[in-house]
Design an enzyme around this catalytic site. Structure first.
Site, PDB file in Angstrom:
ATOM      1  N   SER A  22       0.836  -1.214   0.000  1.00 29.43           N
ATOM      2  CA  SER A  22       0.000   0.000   0.000  1.00 29.43           C
ATOM      3  C   SER A  22       0.864   1.255   0.000  1.00 29.43           C
ATOM      4  O   SER A  22       0.604   2.210  -0.736  1.00 29.43           O
ATOM      5  CB  SER A  22      -0.884   0.028   1.255  1.00 29.43           C
ATOM      6  OG  SER A  22      -1.870  -0.944   1.179  1.00 29.43           O
ATOM      7  N   ARG A  26       1.547   4.356  -3.098  1.00 29.37           N
ATOM      8  CA  ARG A  26       1.310   5.794  -2.845  1.00 29.37           C
ATOM      9  C   ARG A  26       2.575   6.605  -3.038  1.00 29.37           C
ATOM     10  O   ARG A  26       2.536   7.691  -3.630  1.00 29.37           O
ATOM     11  CB  ARG A  26       0.757   5.968  -1.421  1.00 29.37           C
ATOM     12  CG  ARG A  26      -0.702   5.494  -1.341  1.00 29.37           C
ATOM     13  CD  ARG A  26      -1.057   5.058   0.052  1.00 29.37           C
ATOM     14  NE  ARG A  26      -2.483   4.819   0.226  1.00 29.37           N
ATOM     15  CZ  ARG A  26      -3.095   3.659  -0.034  1.00 29.37           C
ATOM     16  NH1 ARG A  26      -2.405   2.636  -0.518  1.00 29.37           N
ATOM     17  NH2 ARG A  26      -4.384   3.523   0.182  1.00 29.37           N
ATOM     18  N   GLY A  93      -6.113  -3.478  -7.660  1.00 29.03           N
ATOM     19  CA  GLY A  93      -7.188  -2.526  -7.380  1.00 29.03           C
ATOM     20  C   GLY A  93      -6.632  -1.182  -6.938  1.00 29.03           C
ATOM     21  O   GLY A  93      -7.181  -0.130  -7.258  1.00 29.03           O
ATOM     22  N   ARG A 121     -14.077  -6.178 -10.972  1.00 29.64           N
ATOM     23  CA  ARG A 121     -14.216  -5.552  -9.653  1.00 29.64           C
ATOM     24  C   ARG A 121     -14.915  -4.187  -9.782  1.00 29.64           C
ATOM     25  O   ARG A 121     -14.754  -3.490 -10.768  1.00 29.64           O
ATOM     26  CB  ARG A 121     -12.841  -5.432  -8.990  1.00 29.64           C
ATOM     27  CG  ARG A 121     -12.277  -6.835  -8.706  1.00 29.64           C
ATOM     28  CD  ARG A 121     -10.951  -6.781  -8.006  1.00 29.64           C
ATOM     29  NE  ARG A 121     -11.041  -6.159  -6.710  1.00 29.64           N
ATOM     30  CZ  ARG A 121      -9.969  -5.839  -5.979  1.00 29.64           C
ATOM     31  NH1 ARG A 121      -8.753  -6.098  -6.449  1.00 29.64           N
ATOM     32  NH2 ARG A 121     -10.098  -5.282  -4.801  1.00 29.64           N
ATOM     33  N   GLN A 167      -8.970   2.703  -0.650  1.00 28.72           N
ATOM     34  CA  GLN A 167      -8.712   2.973  -2.069  1.00 28.72           C
ATOM     35  C   GLN A 167      -9.616   4.098  -2.565  1.00 28.72           C
ATOM     36  O   GLN A 167      -9.167   4.995  -3.279  1.00 28.72           O
ATOM     37  CB  GLN A 167      -8.924   1.707  -2.897  1.00 28.72           C
ATOM     38  CG  GLN A 167      -7.869   0.650  -2.620  1.00 28.72           C
ATOM     39  CD  GLN A 167      -8.081  -0.632  -3.396  1.00 28.72           C
ATOM     40  OE1 GLN A 167      -9.103  -0.813  -4.058  1.00 28.72           O
ATOM     41  NE2 GLN A 167      -7.135  -1.545  -3.304  1.00 28.72           N
ATOM     42  N   ASP A 317      -7.349  -7.524   4.738  1.00 31.46           N
ATOM     43  CA  ASP A 317      -6.472  -8.399   3.954  1.00 31.46           C
ATOM     44  C   ASP A 317      -5.997  -9.614   4.751  1.00 31.46           C
ATOM     45  O   ASP A 317      -5.421 -10.549   4.180  1.00 31.46           O
ATOM     46  CB  ASP A 317      -5.260  -7.600   3.447  1.00 31.46           C
ATOM     47  CG  ASP A 317      -5.677  -6.585   2.381  1.00 31.46           C
ATOM     48  OD1 ASP A 317      -6.746  -6.769   1.772  1.00 31.46           O
ATOM     49  OD2 ASP A 317      -4.928  -5.604   2.183  1.00 31.46           O
ATOM     50  N   ARG A 348     -13.521 -13.790  -1.781  1.00 29.73           N
ATOM     51  CA  ARG A 348     -12.694 -14.484  -0.777  1.00 29.73           C
ATOM     52  C   ARG A 348     -13.522 -15.283   0.223  1.00 29.73           C
ATOM     53  O   ARG A 348     -13.027 -16.277   0.761  1.00 29.73           O
ATOM     54  CB  ARG A 348     -11.784 -13.477  -0.046  1.00 29.73           C
ATOM     55  CG  ARG A 348     -10.641 -13.029  -0.938  1.00 29.73           C
ATOM     56  CD  ARG A 348      -9.585 -12.215  -0.222  1.00 29.73           C
ATOM     57  NE  ARG A 348      -8.478 -11.971  -1.129  1.00 29.73           N
ATOM     58  CZ  ARG A 348      -7.665 -10.922  -1.080  1.00 29.73           C
ATOM     59  NH1 ARG A 348      -7.823 -10.003  -0.147  1.00 29.73           N
ATOM     60  NH2 ARG A 348      -6.677 -10.800  -1.948  1.00 29.73           N
ATOM     61  N   ARG A 390      -3.678 -13.978  -1.723  1.00 25.02           N
ATOM     62  CA  ARG A 390      -3.873 -14.188  -0.285  1.00 25.02           C
ATOM     63  C   ARG A 390      -4.530 -15.543   0.009  1.00 25.02           C
ATOM     64  O   ARG A 390      -4.345 -16.116   1.071  1.00 25.02           O
ATOM     65  CB  ARG A 390      -4.667 -13.043   0.336  1.00 25.02           C
ATOM     66  CG  ARG A 390      -3.950 -11.705   0.161  1.00 25.02           C
ATOM     67  CD  ARG A 390      -4.256 -10.685   1.225  1.00 25.02           C
ATOM     68  NE  ARG A 390      -3.814  -9.371   0.774  1.00 25.02           N
ATOM     69  CZ  ARG A 390      -2.571  -8.893   0.904  1.00 25.02           C
ATOM     70  NH1 ARG A 390      -1.652  -9.610   1.501  1.00 25.02           N
ATOM     71  NH2 ARG A 390      -2.264  -7.702   0.455  1.00 25.02           N
TER      72      ARG A 390
END
Ligand code: S3P
Length: 437
Positions: A22, A26, A93, A121, A167, A317, A348, A390
């Protein structure tokens, strides 16, 4: 390809984690629209963050990679160039949603898409606020990618997030850099605040009051020298593995400990795990420290706290691997309020339930989670990862505590967030990761 794993007798040693995914996204995006050059050390090796770098390059940004150090020559706030091709966010994403906020501030037309998973998505959650700001955005039917974006001069808006999503929050804040007036975002449920922290570090002006975050437009962002901490969400697999496999003891140095992410650590400690945080320091607003975890026999005998409510956003997550822990706890585990898991890289909830059942676990699937009774035994099985990193890594952890062999299909999807995962697992649990075929 398949990874075959057998049960582990213990895990030990030091696990080196990739840079946080993450934060890397950024830093790269803000470095691209800053003035002058940024140097980012320990940049995530993940495939997702490389999708971000490739998109930035297609937008005219000069990017140099040497090992895990990435140097980005900033082009200034409005300096991105018209891309010659459709931008490819791959599986990520974060790339499509955050970059769309920046693209909305540019007057050229661009298109951005991704792989099969990303193409299914939901993007309505960013399309709506960006349109309110004045950007023209088209999508495929049902607000799915590809997105075609033409922006330029945007309005500042006050926007209350209808979904707890870092997000979406970040997309609106990044677009807010291009508004005619400040943009304010309200989040009713707090989510990871890496964008707010990074924006301040690059010189943006941001005010936070309660749940409201206000960003000023037209900042002069300045290139920075930054060091990304290790990825706590990657650490989660090893923390849970140590909680499941007797006699385990692992060190994980330099892990990111952002206040909105460390819910994982608080949860595991509340559950009874022997987990210590040492040498905690803060660099560029992001705390980090060394983790030491030891198998604690009582943990699996005590009831695991249910996962529900606001806590879900800060564990989002890690839920796949916490579900594996829950399958082994004497009191089982109930997870609710986690509808968002249905729109991740895969559904998931369904992927966890299907694979747990394949491993012999009785589990009830609900619309927003699952519940499992306690005292069950995992059995080796074939794990269908649905190409979701994951899910692959969570079930690798399940395999360590199972009876018999487990085969993880498509294990290379772990590279999306954790290249080197299989090697790290092999090093920690020498006899466990067997054949690759
Ligand atoms: C992320 C936010 C979360 C998380 C994802 C990374 C981010 O997604 O699941 O892996 O970097 O902002 P949502 O914001 O959609 O919950």
């Amino acid at each position: 390809m398949t990874q075959t794993l057998s049960p582990a007798t213990s895990l030990s040693g030091t696990v080196l984690l990739p840079g946080d995914k993450s934060i890397s996204h950024r830093y790269a995006m803000l470095a691209a629209i800053a003035e002058e050059t940024s140097v980012i050390e320990n940049f995530a090796a993940s495939r997702d963050c490389h999708s971000t770098l490739a998109c930035l390059q297609a937008l005219g940004v000069e990017v140099q990679e040497r090992g895990q150090t990435v140097t980005i020559r900033g082009r200034g706030l409005r300096g991105l160039k018209t891309p010659a091709q459709v931008l490819d966010a791959g599986n990520s994403g974060t790339t499509i949603r955050l970059l769309s906020g920046i693209l909305a501030g540019h007057s050229f037309e661009s298109s951005i898409t991704g792989d099969d998973s990303l193409s299914n998505r939901p993007m309505g959650r960013i399309i709506r606020p960006l349109r309110l700001m004045g950007a023209a955005i088209e999508s495929r039917a049902r607000e799915l990618p590809p997105l075609r974006i033409r922006g330029g001069s945007l309005k500042g808006i006050r926007y209350s997030l209808p979904v707890a999503s870092a997000q979406v929050k970040s997309c609106v804040l990044f677009a807010g850099l291009y508004g005619a007036a400040p943009t304010t975002v309200e989040e009713t449920i707090p989510t990871r605040d890496h964008s707010e922290i990074a924006l301040k570090e690059f010189g943006g002006a941001l005010r936070i009051q309660g749940n409201w975050i206000e960003v000023d437009p037209e900042p002069r962002l300045q290139g920075r020298h930054l060091v990304v901490p290790g990825d706590l969400s990657g650490a989660a697999f090893f923390l849970v593995a140590a909680a499941l496999v007797p006699k385990s003891e692992l060190s994980l140095p330099g892990v990111g400990l952002n206040g909105r992410r460390r819910e994982l650590l608080d949860y595991l400690v509340r559950a009874g795990l022997d987990l210590k945080v040492e040498n905690e320091i803060e660099i560029a607003g992001e705390p980090r420290g060394d983790l030491r975890v030891r198998y604690s026999p009582e943990l699996l005998q005590r009831p695991l706290p249910p996962i529900c409510g606001e806590q879900v956003a800060n564990l989002i997550d890690e839920i796949p691997v916490l579900a594996i822990l829950g399958s082994q706890a004497a009191g089982g585990l109930k997870i609710s309020d986690a509808h968002e898991l249905r729109v991740k890289e895969s559904d998931r909830i369904s992927a966890i339930v299907t694979n747990l059942r394949a491993m012999g676990i009785e589990v009830e699937e609900t619309a927003d989670g699952l519940s499992m009774p306690g005292g069950q035994q995992l059995r080796g099985a074939d794990i269908i990862t649905r190409n979701d990193h994951r899910i692959a890594m969570a079930f690798a952890v399940a395999a360590l505590a199972a009876e018999g062999e487990t085969r993880i299909h498509n294990p290379e999807c772990a590279d999306v967030s954790f290249p080197g995962f299989w090697k790290a697992l092999r090093n920690a649990a020498a006899k466990t990761v067997g054949k690759t075929g």
